[in-house]
Design a protein around this motif. Sequence first.
Motif, PDB file in Angstrom:
ATOM      1  N   GLN A 144       0.818  -1.206   0.000  1.00  0.00           N
ATOM      2  CA  GLN A 144       0.000   0.000   0.000  1.00  0.00           C
ATOM      3  C   GLN A 144       0.861   1.270   0.000  1.00  0.00           C
ATOM      4  OE1 GLN A 144      -3.543  -0.135  -0.265  1.00  0.00           O
ATOM      5  NE2 GLN A 144      -2.760  -2.168  -0.797  1.00  0.00           N
ATOM      6  N   SER A 190     -10.367   5.014  -0.155  1.00  0.00           N
ATOM      7  CA  SER A 190      -9.850   3.807  -0.793  1.00  0.00           C
ATOM      8  C   SER A 190     -10.999   3.110  -1.505  1.00  0.00           C
ATOM      9  CB  SER A 190      -9.190   2.863   0.213  1.00  0.00           C
ATOM     10  OG  SER A 190      -8.460   1.849  -0.477  1.00  0.00           O
ATOM     11  N   SER A 230      -7.582  -4.554  -0.197  1.00  0.00           N
ATOM     12  CA  SER A 230      -6.590  -4.539   0.873  1.00  0.00           C
ATOM     13  C   SER A 230      -6.268  -3.103   1.282  1.00  0.00           C
ATOM     14  CB  SER A 230      -5.313  -5.271   0.440  1.00  0.00           C
ATOM     15  OG  SER A 230      -4.856  -4.800  -0.806  1.00  0.00           O
ATOM     16  N   GLY A 231      -6.514  -2.139   0.375  1.00  0.00           N
ATOM     17  CA  GLY A 231      -6.351  -0.735   0.747  1.00  0.00           C
ATOM     18  C   GLY A 231      -7.321  -0.365   1.845  1.00  0.00           C
ATOM     19  N   SER A 240      -6.277  -1.963   5.087  1.00  0.00           N
ATOM     20  CA  SER A 240      -5.139  -1.267   5.695  1.00  0.00           C
ATOM     21  C   SER A 240      -5.580   0.000   6.418  1.00  0.00           C
ATOM     22  CB  SER A 240      -4.095  -0.920   4.619  1.00  0.00           C
ATOM     23  OG  SER A 240      -3.565  -2.083   4.042  1.00  0.00           O
ATOM     24  N   VAL A 286      -5.336   5.604   0.093  1.00  0.00           N
ATOM     25  CA  VAL A 286      -4.456   4.468   0.339  1.00  0.00           C
ATOM     26  C   VAL A 286      -4.823   3.368  -0.650  1.00  0.00           C
ATOM     27  CG1 VAL A 286      -3.872   2.630   1.963  1.00  0.00           C
ATOM     28  CG2 VAL A 286      -4.053   4.991   2.763  1.00  0.00           C
ATOM     29  N   TYR A 287      -3.834   2.919  -1.416  1.00  0.00           N
ATOM     30  CA  TYR A 287      -4.101   1.884  -2.417  1.00  0.00           C
ATOM     31  C   TYR A 287      -2.777   1.266  -2.875  1.00  0.00           C
ATOM     32  CZ  TYR A 287      -7.134  -0.381  -5.845  1.00  0.00           C
ATOM     33  OH  TYR A 287      -7.856  -1.306  -6.556  1.00  0.00           O
ATOM     34  N   ASP A 288      -2.873   0.262  -3.742  1.00  0.00           N
ATOM     35  CA  ASP A 288      -1.683  -0.452  -4.201  1.00  0.00           C
ATOM     36  C   ASP A 288      -0.697   0.489  -4.897  1.00  0.00           C
ATOM     37  OD1 ASP A 288      -2.923  -2.661  -3.233  1.00  0.00           O
ATOM     38  OD2 ASP A 288      -3.366  -3.556  -5.167  1.00  0.00           O
ATOM     39  N   PRO A 345       6.002   1.412  -0.086  1.00  0.00           N
ATOM     40  CA  PRO A 345       4.893   0.642   0.487  1.00  0.00           C
ATOM     41  C   PRO A 345       5.052   0.451   2.000  1.00  0.00           C
ATOM     42  CG  PRO A 345       5.714  -0.406  -1.506  1.00  0.00           C
ATOM     43  CD  PRO A 345       6.712   0.653  -1.130  1.00  0.00           C
TER      44      PRO A 345
END
Length: 265
Positions: free
Chosen positions: A122, A149, A154-155, A158, A190-192, A213
């Motif tokens: 992230q 997000s 997964s963002g 997190s 928040v993201y990949d 990350p």
Amino acid sequence: MKNKLIKLASATSFLALSIGAANANTLDDISESGELRACFDAGYMPFEMKAKNGNYIGFDVDLGKLMAKQMGVKYVPVNTAWDGIIPALLTNKCHVIMAGMTITAKRNMRVNFADPYITVGQAILLNPKHKGKILSYKDLNSADYIVASKLGTSGEESVKKMLRNAQYNAFETETDAALEVVNGKADAMVYDMPFISIYAAQTKGKTSAILEPFTYEPLGWAVRQGDPDMLNFLNNFLKQSKGDGSYQRIYDKWFNSDAWLSQIK
């Protein structure tokens, strides 16, 4: 008692074999149908996107096409909303999920994952007013900040786990979440990391980014449970494509070049 145990064991074995037989037919189905159906949710740069001409392009798409070519079948993209992508696999709408999916324990209870084909984490897209002030995800862990997000990713996990004090807004697509930052309605997204990196480059001056990350996230291809043959195929395909250089060529095309951006703008 002994006979009862034998009957119970036989019944259990038969049930296990029946379940295995019901599930372990993916390779046969691919061969008989003449196509490899791969599920993804288009919009995740640079993994899967819809080009201006209507075709699907991206890292996962090219890997899927290579896989289908080596199988001797047709590659068929199945664009699916993210919250329905695992159900689509489980109901045989596709043979495999090739969608930049993070391997998690929760997902692994519903599907099986092949070995990770790439590892990401992230990262943070920032409104430029925070550049130089917010230096890590920890600085966002305050009720003073609004963090965006994509729903079910997964963002989102997190944010909920590591930024519990921040205000959180969820969106159906990553693009909608990013636009909140551009428009000043959110302080951060928040993201990949690959998406954040590319989006920040596209919106230079309107956003900034923290690209290091702060999580470890292996991505894997998912298949239905009870299908060791399909898992074996995927793992061997990954080893072979990395060994013969084809994986690296595809990786360089999507991660070490921005020539493809003209196809989606």
